[in-house]
Motif scaffolding. Sequence first.
Motif, short mmCIF file in Angstrom:
data_model
loop_
_atom_site.label_atom_id
_atom_site.label_comp_id
_atom_site.label_asym_id
_atom_site.label_seq_id
_atom_site.Cartn_x
_atom_site.Cartn_y
_atom_site.Cartn_z
N GLY A 357 -2.59 15.06 8.75
CA GLY A 357 -1.14 14.85 8.62
C GLY A 357 -0.67 13.52 9.17
N TYR A 358 -1.54 12.52 9.20
CA TYR A 358 -1.18 11.23 9.78
C TYR A 358 -1.88 10.11 9.01
CZ TYR A 358 -1.09 7.28 13.03
OH TYR A 358 -0.92 6.04 13.59
N LEU A 359 -1.12 9.06 8.67
CA LEU A 359 -1.70 7.89 8.00
C LEU A 359 -1.15 6.62 8.63
CD1 LEU A 359 -1.36 8.93 4.23
CD2 LEU A 359 -3.50 8.81 5.54
N ASN A 360 -2.00 5.63 8.77
CA ASN A 360 -1.58 4.31 9.24
C ASN A 360 -1.18 3.42 8.07
OD1 ASN A 360 -2.00 4.26 12.14
ND2 ASN A 360 -4.20 4.46 11.70
N ALA A 361 -0.17 2.61 8.27
CA ALA A 361 0.20 1.52 7.35
C ALA A 361 0.73 0.40 8.24
CB ALA A 361 1.25 1.99 6.35
N CYS A 362 -0.17 -0.25 8.95
CA CYS A 362 0.28 -1.18 9.99
C CYS A 362 -0.75 -2.32 10.18
CB CYS A 362 0.50 -0.44 11.30
SG CYS A 362 -0.88 0.61 11.79
N GLY A 363 -0.45 -3.20 11.11
CA GLY A 363 -1.38 -4.29 11.43
C GLY A 363 -1.44 -5.39 10.38
N HIS A 364 -0.37 -5.60 9.63
CA HIS A 364 -0.40 -6.58 8.54
C HIS A 364 -0.26 -8.03 9.01
CE1 HIS A 364 0.22 -2.83 6.39
NE2 HIS A 364 0.00 -3.44 5.26
N PHE A 365 -0.10 -8.22 10.29
CA PHE A 365 -0.02 -9.55 10.91
C PHE A 365 0.98 -10.43 10.17
CE2 PHE A 365 -2.56 -13.54 12.35
CZ PHE A 365 -1.68 -13.73 13.39
N ARG A 366 0.56 -11.55 9.59
CA ARG A 366 1.51 -12.50 9.02
C ARG A 366 1.71 -12.29 7.51
NH1 ARG A 366 -3.34 -15.52 9.94
NH2 ARG A 366 -4.20 -16.34 8.00
N THR A 367 1.17 -11.20 6.94
CA THR A 367 1.21 -11.05 5.48
C THR A 367 1.94 -9.79 5.04
OG1 THR A 367 -0.94 -9.92 5.46
CG2 THR A 367 -0.95 -12.32 5.23
N GLY A 368 2.87 -9.31 5.86
CA GLY A 368 3.57 -8.07 5.50
C GLY A 368 4.35 -8.18 4.21
N MET A 369 5.11 -9.28 4.04
CA MET A 369 5.88 -9.43 2.80
C MET A 369 4.95 -9.46 1.60
SD MET A 369 9.14 -9.57 3.39
CE MET A 369 9.87 -9.27 5.00
N LEU A 370 3.90 -10.27 1.71
CA LEU A 370 2.96 -10.44 0.61
C LEU A 370 2.29 -9.12 0.23
CD1 LEU A 370 1.05 -12.06 -1.27
CD2 LEU A 370 -0.34 -12.55 0.74
N THR A 371 1.82 -8.37 1.22
CA THR A 371 1.02 -7.18 0.91
C THR A 371 1.83 -5.89 0.94
OG1 THR A 371 0.35 -7.03 3.24
CG2 THR A 371 -1.12 -8.22 1.75
N SER A 372 3.15 -5.99 1.06
CA SER A 372 3.94 -4.75 1.10
C SER A 372 3.82 -3.98 -0.20
CB SER A 372 5.41 -5.07 1.40
OG SER A 372 6.00 -5.83 0.37
N ALA A 373 3.79 -4.67 -1.32
CA ALA A 373 3.75 -3.97 -2.61
C ALA A 373 2.46 -3.16 -2.76
CB ALA A 373 3.90 -4.97 -3.75
#
Length: 417
Positions: A357-373
Amino acid sequence: MNTYDVVICGGGVIGASVAYFLSRQRDLKIALVDYKYPGNASRASAGGLWSMGESTGLGCGVILFKTLSKQMEESATGKTPEMKPHIMPEPFFDMAMMSNAMYPSLYKELLEKHNVDFKLERTGLKFVMFDQYDRLYAEQIAAAVPNRQEHVRWVTQEELRAEEPQISPEAIGAMEFDCDHQINPYRLNEAYLEAARQNGVELYLNTKVTGVERTGNKVTAVKTEQGQLNCKLMVNAAGAWAETICKLATGYALPVFPVKGQVVITEKLPKMLNGCLTTSDCYIAQKDNGEILIGSTTEECGFDTSNNIQYIKELSMGALKSIPALKEMNIKRCWSGLRPGSPDELPIIGPVPGVKGYLNACGHFRTGMLTSAITGKILDELVRGQPTCVDIKPFSYERFLNDEGKMIGAYHLETAL
Protein backbone atom coordinates in the motif's frame (compact mmCIF):
# COMPACT_ATOMS: atom_id res chain seq x y z
CA MET A 1 -14.35 9.42 7.86
CA ASN A 2 -12.96 9.91 4.34
CA THR A 3 -11.84 6.82 2.45
CA TYR A 4 -9.87 6.83 -0.80
CA ASP A 5 -8.32 4.41 -3.23
CA VAL A 6 -5.17 6.54 -3.37
CA VAL A 7 -3.82 9.35 -1.20
CA ILE A 8 -0.94 11.34 -2.69
CA CYS A 9 1.38 13.11 -0.27
CA GLY A 10 2.87 16.14 -2.01
CA GLY A 11 1.37 18.63 -4.45
CA GLY A 12 4.48 19.70 -6.33
CA VAL A 13 4.83 18.91 -10.00
CA ILE A 14 5.38 15.18 -9.38
CA GLY A 15 2.46 14.70 -6.99
CA ALA A 16 0.22 16.84 -9.19
CA SER A 17 1.18 14.86 -12.28
CA VAL A 18 0.49 11.57 -10.51
CA ALA A 19 -2.91 12.92 -9.42
CA TYR A 20 -3.73 13.95 -12.98
CA PHE A 21 -2.68 10.70 -14.66
CA LEU A 22 -4.45 8.57 -12.04
CA SER A 23 -7.64 10.59 -12.43
CA ARG A 24 -7.92 10.50 -16.20
CA GLN A 25 -10.14 7.40 -16.15
CA ARG A 26 -12.19 8.82 -13.26
CA ASP A 27 -12.56 5.36 -11.75
CA LEU A 28 -10.54 5.93 -8.57
CA LYS A 29 -11.29 8.03 -5.52
CA ILE A 30 -8.16 10.10 -5.01
CA ALA A 31 -6.96 12.68 -2.51
CA LEU A 32 -3.88 14.91 -2.70
CA VAL A 33 -2.40 16.44 0.46
CA ASP A 34 0.07 19.32 0.25
CA TYR A 35 1.69 21.78 2.62
CA LYS A 36 3.77 24.69 1.32
CA TYR A 37 7.02 24.44 3.19
CA PRO A 38 9.59 27.17 2.39
CA GLY A 39 11.70 26.14 -0.56
CA ASN A 40 9.28 23.99 -2.51
CA ALA A 41 11.26 23.10 -5.60
CA SER A 42 8.48 23.35 -8.17
CA ARG A 43 8.07 27.10 -7.73
CA ALA A 44 11.83 27.63 -8.04
CA SER A 45 12.23 25.64 -11.23
CA ALA A 46 13.40 27.12 -14.51
CA GLY A 47 10.82 25.07 -16.36
CA GLY A 48 13.33 23.58 -18.76
CA LEU A 49 12.34 20.47 -20.67
CA TRP A 50 16.00 19.82 -21.29
CA SER A 51 16.07 16.08 -21.85
CA MET A 52 19.34 16.11 -23.79
CA GLY A 53 20.79 18.96 -21.73
CA GLU A 54 20.18 17.47 -18.30
CA SER A 55 21.15 13.98 -19.45
CA THR A 56 24.51 15.25 -20.65
CA GLY A 57 25.29 17.49 -17.71
CA LEU A 58 24.33 20.84 -19.21
CA GLY A 59 21.89 23.17 -17.48
CA CYS A 60 22.25 22.70 -13.75
CA GLY A 61 24.61 19.82 -14.37
CA VAL A 62 27.44 22.13 -15.41
CA ILE A 63 26.93 24.24 -12.31
CA LEU A 64 26.84 21.12 -10.16
CA PHE A 65 30.07 19.90 -11.69
CA LYS A 66 31.82 23.22 -11.15
CA THR A 67 30.58 23.43 -7.56
CA LEU A 68 31.75 19.95 -6.68
CA SER A 69 35.06 20.49 -8.43
CA LYS A 70 35.63 23.60 -6.36
CA GLN A 71 34.62 21.87 -3.14
CA MET A 72 36.87 18.90 -3.79
CA GLU A 73 39.76 21.11 -4.82
CA GLU A 74 39.43 23.03 -1.57
CA SER A 75 39.04 19.88 0.52
CA ALA A 76 41.85 18.29 2.46
CA THR A 77 42.16 15.52 -0.13
CA GLY A 78 42.97 18.00 -2.87
CA LYS A 79 41.30 15.70 -5.38
CA THR A 80 39.85 17.46 -8.38
CA PRO A 81 37.59 15.54 -10.77
CA GLU A 82 38.77 15.25 -14.33
CA MET A 83 36.88 17.75 -16.49
CA LYS A 84 34.59 15.54 -18.50
CA PRO A 85 30.89 15.58 -19.31
CA HIS A 86 28.61 14.28 -16.60
CA ILE A 87 26.53 11.89 -18.70
CA MET A 88 23.53 10.37 -16.96
CA PRO A 89 22.94 6.59 -17.20
CA GLU A 90 21.18 5.35 -20.32
CA PRO A 91 17.96 4.31 -18.50
CA PHE A 92 17.52 7.89 -17.30
CA PHE A 93 18.42 9.25 -20.74
CA ASP A 94 15.71 7.08 -22.31
CA MET A 95 13.19 8.02 -19.64
CA ALA A 96 13.90 11.73 -20.04
CA MET A 97 13.53 11.56 -23.81
CA MET A 98 10.26 9.63 -23.51
CA SER A 99 8.89 12.14 -21.04
CA ASN A 100 9.95 15.08 -23.19
CA ALA A 101 8.17 13.57 -26.18
CA MET A 102 4.90 13.44 -24.20
CA TYR A 103 4.58 17.20 -23.71
CA PRO A 104 3.16 18.31 -27.07
CA SER A 105 0.18 15.96 -26.80
CA LEU A 106 -0.14 16.59 -23.05
CA TYR A 107 -0.22 20.33 -23.73
CA LYS A 108 -3.04 19.89 -26.24
CA GLU A 109 -4.92 17.53 -23.93
CA LEU A 110 -4.79 19.81 -20.90
CA LEU A 111 -5.68 22.88 -22.94
CA GLU A 112 -8.58 21.35 -24.83
CA LYS A 113 -10.08 19.21 -22.07
CA HIS A 114 -9.37 21.36 -19.04
CA ASN A 115 -8.69 24.87 -20.39
CA VAL A 116 -5.30 25.11 -18.67
CA ASP A 117 -2.22 26.36 -20.49
CA PHE A 118 1.28 25.57 -19.23
CA LYS A 119 2.93 27.63 -21.98
CA LEU A 120 4.93 25.07 -23.91
CA GLU A 121 7.55 26.85 -26.02
CA ARG A 122 9.81 25.23 -28.61
CA THR A 123 13.09 26.95 -27.86
CA GLY A 124 16.00 24.53 -28.17
CA LEU A 125 18.84 24.71 -25.63
CA LYS A 126 22.12 26.31 -26.70
CA PHE A 127 25.39 25.74 -24.85
CA VAL A 128 27.12 29.03 -25.58
CA MET A 129 30.90 28.75 -26.00
CA PHE A 130 33.36 31.50 -25.19
CA ASP A 131 36.75 29.81 -25.61
CA GLN A 132 38.54 26.66 -26.72
CA TYR A 133 37.83 24.95 -23.41
CA ASP A 134 34.08 25.42 -23.80
CA ARG A 135 34.35 24.03 -27.33
CA LEU A 136 36.35 21.02 -26.11
CA TYR A 137 33.73 20.37 -23.42
CA ALA A 138 30.93 20.60 -25.97
CA GLU A 139 32.73 18.24 -28.35
CA GLN A 140 33.14 15.72 -25.53
CA ILE A 141 29.43 15.92 -24.78
CA ALA A 142 28.50 15.39 -28.42
CA ALA A 143 30.91 12.45 -28.71
CA ALA A 144 29.34 10.84 -25.63
CA VAL A 145 25.94 10.52 -27.31
CA PRO A 146 26.73 9.00 -30.73
CA ASN A 147 23.24 7.52 -31.08
CA ARG A 148 21.50 10.89 -30.61
CA GLN A 149 23.37 13.05 -33.10
CA GLU A 150 20.17 14.00 -34.90
CA HIS A 151 19.40 16.32 -31.99
CA VAL A 152 22.86 17.98 -31.93
CA ARG A 153 23.31 21.13 -34.01
CA TRP A 154 26.53 23.13 -34.19
CA VAL A 155 25.95 26.87 -34.42
CA THR A 156 28.61 29.16 -35.83
CA GLN A 157 29.35 32.56 -34.34
CA GLU A 158 27.52 34.26 -37.19
CA GLU A 159 24.51 31.98 -36.88
CA LEU A 160 24.43 32.51 -33.13
CA ARG A 161 24.40 36.29 -33.52
CA ALA A 162 21.64 36.01 -36.10
CA GLU A 163 19.51 33.73 -33.92
CA GLU A 164 20.23 35.53 -30.65
CA PRO A 165 21.01 39.19 -31.47
CA GLN A 166 21.56 40.06 -27.79
CA ILE A 167 24.34 37.52 -27.36
CA SER A 168 27.79 38.87 -26.50
CA PRO A 169 30.20 39.34 -29.42
CA GLU A 170 32.69 37.43 -27.29
CA ALA A 171 30.74 34.19 -27.83
CA ILE A 172 32.40 32.02 -30.48
CA GLY A 173 29.43 29.75 -31.24
CA ALA A 174 27.16 27.22 -29.62
CA MET A 175 26.10 23.60 -29.52
CA GLU A 176 22.33 23.28 -29.57
CA PHE A 177 20.04 20.44 -28.57
CA ASP A 178 17.10 21.11 -30.84
CA CYS A 179 14.65 18.86 -28.97
CA ASP A 180 14.98 20.66 -25.63
CA HIS A 181 12.28 23.22 -24.90
CA GLN A 182 10.62 24.98 -21.97
CA ILE A 183 7.35 25.43 -20.14
CA ASN A 184 6.20 27.76 -17.39
CA PRO A 185 6.83 25.72 -14.21
CA TYR A 186 4.10 27.38 -12.11
CA ARG A 187 1.58 26.88 -14.86
CA LEU A 188 2.53 23.22 -15.39
CA ASN A 189 2.10 22.49 -11.69
CA GLU A 190 -1.20 24.34 -11.57
CA ALA A 191 -2.37 22.76 -14.84
CA TYR A 192 -1.91 19.25 -13.45
CA LEU A 193 -3.65 20.21 -10.19
CA GLU A 194 -6.58 21.97 -11.83
CA ALA A 195 -7.11 19.15 -14.33
CA ALA A 196 -6.95 16.60 -11.51
CA ARG A 197 -9.48 18.66 -9.53
CA GLN A 198 -11.78 18.76 -12.53
CA ASN A 199 -11.43 14.96 -12.76
CA GLY A 200 -12.64 14.61 -9.17
CA VAL A 201 -9.41 14.52 -7.15
CA GLU A 202 -10.00 16.04 -3.72
CA LEU A 203 -7.31 18.55 -2.78
CA TYR A 204 -6.21 19.06 0.81
CA LEU A 205 -4.01 22.14 0.33
CA ASN A 206 -2.09 23.93 3.09
CA THR A 207 -2.53 20.73 5.06
CA LYS A 208 0.25 18.91 6.91
CA VAL A 209 0.63 15.16 6.98
CA THR A 210 0.92 14.30 10.66
CA GLY A 211 1.23 10.52 10.53
CA VAL A 212 0.58 7.33 8.63
CA GLU A 213 -1.53 4.43 9.89
CA ARG A 214 -0.45 0.86 9.22
CA THR A 215 -2.07 -2.49 9.86
CA GLY A 216 0.70 -5.05 9.94
CA ASN A 217 2.87 -4.29 6.94
CA LYS A 218 0.16 -2.43 5.01
CA VAL A 219 -0.48 1.31 4.91
CA THR A 220 -4.15 1.93 5.66
CA ALA A 221 -4.49 5.67 6.26
CA VAL A 222 -2.76 9.04 6.09
CA LYS A 223 -3.26 11.29 9.10
CA THR A 224 -3.52 15.01 8.37
CA GLU A 225 -4.41 18.26 10.07
CA GLN A 226 -7.85 17.87 8.51
CA GLY A 227 -8.39 14.37 9.80
CA GLN A 228 -7.59 10.82 8.84
CA LEU A 229 -7.75 9.79 5.18
CA ASN A 230 -8.21 6.04 4.89
CA CYS A 231 -6.67 4.60 1.77
CA LYS A 232 -5.79 1.43 -0.09
CA LEU A 233 -2.54 2.99 -1.25
CA MET A 234 -0.46 6.10 -0.60
CA VAL A 235 2.05 7.74 -2.94
CA ASN A 236 5.04 9.56 -1.51
CA ALA A 237 5.66 12.58 -3.76
CA ALA A 238 6.88 14.88 -1.00
CA GLY A 239 9.95 16.23 -2.79
CA ALA A 240 12.79 17.18 -0.46
CA TRP A 241 10.62 16.06 2.49
CA ALA A 242 10.10 12.55 1.10
CA GLU A 243 12.31 10.82 3.65
CA THR A 244 10.13 12.08 6.51
CA ILE A 245 7.00 10.71 4.82
CA CYS A 246 8.74 7.42 4.02
CA LYS A 247 9.76 6.91 7.65
CA LEU A 248 6.21 7.62 8.79
CA ALA A 249 4.81 5.12 6.31
CA THR A 250 7.40 2.35 6.31
CA GLY A 251 9.75 2.93 9.21
CA TYR A 252 12.65 2.80 6.75
CA ALA A 253 15.14 5.42 5.64
CA LEU A 254 14.91 6.90 2.14
CA PRO A 255 18.01 8.51 0.59
CA VAL A 256 16.34 11.76 -0.49
CA PHE A 257 17.83 15.02 0.74
CA PRO A 258 17.42 18.75 -0.03
CA VAL A 259 19.74 20.37 -2.58
CA LYS A 260 19.38 24.14 -2.59
CA GLY A 261 19.26 26.10 -5.80
CA GLN A 262 19.41 29.90 -5.73
CA VAL A 263 17.74 31.69 -8.61
CA VAL A 264 17.63 35.29 -9.88
CA ILE A 265 14.70 36.63 -11.86
CA THR A 266 14.50 39.98 -13.64
CA GLU A 267 11.65 42.37 -14.12
CA LYS A 268 9.52 41.80 -17.20
CA LEU A 269 11.54 42.71 -20.26
CA PRO A 270 10.87 42.98 -23.99
CA LYS A 271 11.66 39.87 -25.98
CA MET A 272 15.43 39.42 -25.66
CA LEU A 273 15.94 35.68 -26.13
CA ASN A 274 14.60 33.35 -28.76
CA GLY A 275 15.79 30.21 -27.01
CA CYS A 276 17.15 28.86 -23.74
CA LEU A 277 20.85 29.33 -23.10
CA THR A 278 23.32 27.60 -20.84
CA THR A 279 26.97 28.36 -20.23
CA SER A 280 29.62 27.14 -17.83
CA ASP A 281 28.41 29.88 -15.45
CA CYS A 282 24.62 29.68 -15.45
CA TYR A 283 21.53 29.04 -17.52
CA ILE A 284 19.30 31.81 -18.85
CA ALA A 285 15.68 31.42 -19.90
CA GLN A 286 13.18 34.15 -20.76
CA LYS A 287 9.72 33.05 -19.73
CA ASP A 288 6.42 33.70 -21.49
CA ASN A 289 5.71 36.78 -19.34
CA GLY A 290 9.02 38.46 -20.24
CA GLU A 291 10.90 37.72 -17.02
CA ILE A 292 14.39 36.30 -17.43
CA LEU A 293 15.28 33.51 -15.06
CA ILE A 294 18.96 33.01 -14.22
CA GLY A 295 20.00 29.92 -12.32
CA SER A 296 21.15 28.22 -10.38
CA THR A 297 23.40 27.12 -7.56
CA THR A 298 23.70 23.55 -6.30
CA GLU A 299 24.24 23.45 -2.56
CA GLU A 300 23.87 20.80 0.10
CA CYS A 301 23.05 22.75 3.24
CA GLY A 302 19.99 21.06 4.67
CA PHE A 303 16.67 22.89 4.58
CA ASP A 304 18.26 26.34 4.56
CA THR A 305 16.45 28.56 2.04
CA SER A 306 18.33 31.81 2.54
CA ASN A 307 19.93 33.70 -0.34
CA ASN A 308 23.63 34.50 -0.45
CA ILE A 309 24.66 37.75 -2.12
CA GLN A 310 27.90 36.23 -3.40
CA TYR A 311 26.06 33.49 -5.30
CA ILE A 312 23.45 35.94 -6.59
CA LYS A 313 26.26 38.16 -7.86
CA GLU A 314 28.01 35.23 -9.53
CA LEU A 315 24.84 34.15 -11.33
CA SER A 316 24.12 37.71 -12.43
CA MET A 317 27.67 38.25 -13.69
CA GLY A 318 27.46 34.95 -15.56
CA ALA A 319 24.31 36.13 -17.30
CA LEU A 320 25.87 39.52 -18.10
CA LYS A 321 28.77 37.75 -19.78
CA SER A 322 26.35 36.17 -22.25
CA ILE A 323 23.79 38.98 -22.56
CA PRO A 324 25.48 42.36 -21.93
CA ALA A 325 22.15 44.21 -22.28
CA LEU A 326 21.09 42.70 -18.97
CA LYS A 327 23.32 45.29 -17.32
CA GLU A 328 20.34 47.63 -17.48
CA MET A 329 17.96 45.12 -15.91
CA ASN A 330 16.38 45.31 -12.49
CA ILE A 331 16.35 42.19 -10.39
CA LYS A 332 12.75 41.56 -9.45
CA ARG A 333 13.54 38.95 -6.86
CA CYS A 334 15.78 36.08 -5.98
CA TRP A 335 14.92 32.98 -4.01
CA SER A 336 15.93 29.44 -3.23
CA GLY A 337 14.28 26.11 -3.94
CA LEU A 338 15.07 22.75 -2.43
CA ARG A 339 15.45 20.01 -5.02
CA PRO A 340 14.88 16.42 -3.88
CA GLY A 341 18.35 14.96 -4.38
CA SER A 342 19.29 11.31 -4.41
CA PRO A 343 22.79 9.79 -4.20
CA ASP A 344 22.91 8.83 -7.89
CA GLU A 345 20.74 11.74 -9.11
CA LEU A 346 18.07 9.28 -10.31
CA PRO A 347 14.41 9.30 -9.23
CA ILE A 348 13.13 6.70 -6.77
CA ILE A 349 9.98 5.11 -8.15
CA GLY A 350 7.91 2.17 -6.94
CA PRO A 351 7.42 0.14 -3.77
CA VAL A 352 9.52 -0.43 -0.67
CA PRO A 353 10.18 -4.15 -0.09
CA GLY A 354 7.97 -5.68 2.57
CA VAL A 355 5.51 -2.76 2.72
CA LYS A 356 2.14 -2.95 1.00
CA GLY A 357 0.00 0.00 0.00
CA TYR A 358 2.92 2.37 -0.51
CA LEU A 359 4.73 3.71 -3.60
CA ASN A 360 7.57 6.19 -4.00
CA ALA A 361 7.54 8.96 -6.62
CA CYS A 362 10.40 11.11 -5.40
CA GLY A 363 14.11 11.95 -5.68
CA HIS A 364 13.82 13.63 -9.10
CA PHE A 365 16.56 16.13 -8.19
CA ARG A 366 16.80 18.81 -10.92
CA THR A 367 14.54 17.11 -13.49
CA GLY A 368 11.10 17.12 -11.86
CA MET A 369 9.46 19.30 -14.52
CA LEU A 370 11.01 17.28 -17.33
CA THR A 371 10.16 13.85 -15.95
CA SER A 372 6.81 14.66 -14.32
CA ALA A 373 4.85 13.42 -17.33
CA ILE A 374 6.49 10.00 -17.53
CA THR A 375 6.40 9.67 -13.74
CA GLY A 376 2.66 10.26 -13.71
CA LYS A 377 2.21 7.67 -16.43
CA ILE A 378 4.38 5.11 -14.62
CA LEU A 379 2.57 5.57 -11.31
CA ASP A 380 -0.76 5.16 -13.07
CA GLU A 381 0.49 1.86 -14.50
CA LEU A 382 1.84 0.70 -11.14
CA VAL A 383 -1.38 1.51 -9.29
CA ARG A 384 -3.38 -0.44 -11.86
CA GLY A 385 -0.99 -3.40 -11.81
CA GLN A 386 -0.06 -2.96 -15.45
CA PRO A 387 3.39 -3.41 -17.09
CA THR A 388 5.23 -0.12 -16.95
CA CYS A 389 6.28 1.75 -20.08
CA VAL A 390 9.74 2.13 -18.52
CA ASP A 391 11.76 -0.55 -16.73
CA ILE A 392 11.74 0.91 -13.21
CA LYS A 393 14.46 -1.38 -11.85
CA PRO A 394 17.16 1.32 -12.28
CA PHE A 395 14.89 3.66 -10.27
CA SER A 396 13.93 1.20 -7.54
CA TYR A 397 14.37 1.64 -3.81
CA GLU A 398 16.24 -1.70 -3.74
CA ARG A 399 19.25 -0.22 -5.54
CA PHE A 400 20.23 1.39 -2.24
CA LEU A 401 20.07 -1.89 -0.27
CA ASN A 402 22.82 -4.47 0.23
CA ASP A 403 22.29 -8.25 0.16
CA GLU A 404 21.15 -8.15 3.78
CA GLY A 405 18.55 -5.51 2.94
CA LYS A 406 20.38 -2.72 4.74
CA MET A 407 20.45 0.83 3.40
CA ILE A 408 23.79 1.66 1.80
CA GLY A 409 22.75 4.76 -0.13
CA ALA A 410 25.36 7.48 0.30
CA TYR A 411 24.02 10.93 1.05
CA HIS A 412 26.49 13.03 -0.91
CA LEU A 413 26.37 14.18 -4.49
CA GLU A 414 30.11 13.62 -4.86
CA THR A 415 29.31 9.92 -5.32
CA ALA A 416 27.52 10.77 -8.55
CA LEU A 417 30.71 11.98 -10.21
